[in-house]
Design an enzyme around this catalytic site. Structure first.
Site, short mmCIF file in Angstrom:
data_model
loop_
_atom_site.label_atom_id
_atom_site.label_comp_id
_atom_site.label_asym_id
_atom_site.label_seq_id
_atom_site.Cartn_x
_atom_site.Cartn_y
_atom_site.Cartn_z
N SER A 165 0.85 -1.19 0.00
CA SER A 165 0.00 0.00 0.00
C SER A 165 0.89 1.24 0.00
O SER A 165 1.77 1.35 -0.84
CB SER A 165 -0.96 -0.04 1.20
N HIS A 192 -2.41 -1.15 -3.44
CA HIS A 192 -3.50 -0.21 -3.25
C HIS A 192 -3.21 1.04 -4.06
O HIS A 192 -2.28 1.79 -3.76
CB HIS A 192 -3.66 0.15 -1.77
N MET A 286 -0.34 1.28 5.20
CA MET A 286 -1.18 1.53 6.36
C MET A 286 -2.30 0.50 6.43
O MET A 286 -2.86 0.11 5.41
CB MET A 286 -1.78 2.94 6.25
#
Length: 348
Positions: A165, A192, A286
């Site tokens: 991510s 992501h 995260m």
């Protein structure tokens, strides 16, 4: 309170972005109309995070990111229009040191951004928590391999699953660029990233690695030496596996961990369908996505790795995976490719 510097050549967009951030609890300490102003104000004001436009006069966003990273490293979130040109430029900015990207819906100047206020504030807060040097450093480090690939003897039909991510694109690229083609992995990547960006990201990986990488489409099949990047806003599931070829299905079912694509969806489905050797690695980012996937791969007898805290821009995803007790090794970014390939070498 997080302190932000907003950089955009449009006065209208500077106002819209500033209002959204202020209403979301982020203090906008100043704004800048171009990259040159941004570099100067970062050095003077030392913000926690910078939101950076791509196309600006005098000094564009890429040049500003490079200058800030060299002079006064600060977490930077690129705010990009949903265009091919901006997607390419944003990926280049991330290579220069930007941490993440947020797509401005509707184009460069649009009140539609106000409809995504919560997402923008969350992205700014996530990037503010990042180490601005971690993702950049990995680009300067040549990943190592313990034995020349030509001399290696690998197991048949291995599959590599990569989840990342915030801060991930540079690390993913560093792993793929050093992955030996002779290993003939089937590679599935979940990064992501907004739709419109994943196809450009796949193209970059294809150009810098020995593997044939593309953005996934529903029903795609891949064999050894090929890889797929999950399309933005679509989960990528392994739906079938036979004779070393795997098939994927894309869908827009409910988000997991508030994200789509989700790392867990890909890893869990791979663990369910693939009987041949599995290797899974979770990288900087995260949140908790990837922890369940790592557990599923480990339960299926696969090898599992996580990026260490020192080289992660954000340690959330690796840390949550490590807490499951299902990670075999925790390693710096520039040692992950070596560990991945070692895990599929035949025992002598």
């Amino acid at each position: 309170m997080t302190k932000a510097l907003v950089v955009d050549d449009s006065h209208f967009m500077r106002t819209v972005i500033s209002d959204i951030l202020e209403n979301g609890g982020v203090e906008v300490i100043d704004t800048a109309a171009n990259g040159k102003q941004a570099v100067k104000k970062v050095e003077e004001l030392d913000p926690d995070v910078v939101t950076m436009d791509v196309e600006m006069p005098e000094m564009n966003g890429i040049e500003a990111v490079e200058a800030i990273t060299e002079r006064h490293p600060t977490p930077i979130l690129m705010l990009s229009a949903l265009t091919t040109e901006d997607a390419d430029a944003t990926l280049e900015a991330m290579e220069k040191g930007a941490v993440d990207t947020f797509a401005k819906p509707g184009g460069t100047i649009s009140t539609e951004l106000s409809g995504h206020s919560e997402e923008l504030v969350a992205a700014v807060e996530d990037v503010a928590a990042a180490d601005p040097t971690a993702g950049h450093d990995v680009q300067q480090s040549a990943p190592t391999t313990s034995t020349p690939a030509a001399d290696a003897d690998y197991v048949e039909n291995p599959t590599l699953l990569i989840g990342a991510s915030t801060g991930g694109p540079n690390v993913v690229e560093s792993i793929l660029s050093a992955l030996p083609g002779e290993a003939k992995f089937r590679v599935l990547i979940v990064q992501h990233m907004p739709d419109q960006f994943t196809s450009r990201f796949a193209n970059r990986l294809d150009q810098t690695s020995e593997y044939d990488i593309k953005e996934a489409a529903d029903g795609d099949r891949i064999s050894g030496g090929e890889g797929l990047v999950a399309r933005g806003d679509y989960h990528m599931q392994v739906s079938g596996y036979s004779n070393g070829r795997l098939r994927v299905r894309l869908d827009q079912s409910e988000r997991r961990h508030s994200v789509r694509p989700a790392i867990d969806v890909t890893m869990e489905s791979a663990a369910e369908h693939i009987m041949d050797p599995l290797v899974a690695v979770v990288l900087t980012g995260m949140g908790t996505d990837g922890a369940d996937g790592i557990r599923a791969v480990k339960d299926a007898g696969g090898s599992t790795f996580a990026q260490d805290e020192a080289t992660s821009a954000v340690f959330g995803i690796p840390e949550r995976a490590i807490e499951t007790g299902c990670v075999d090794e925790v390693l710096p970014a520039d040692r992950l490719t070596e560990a991945i390939t070692d895990s599929i070498r035949r025992s002598t």
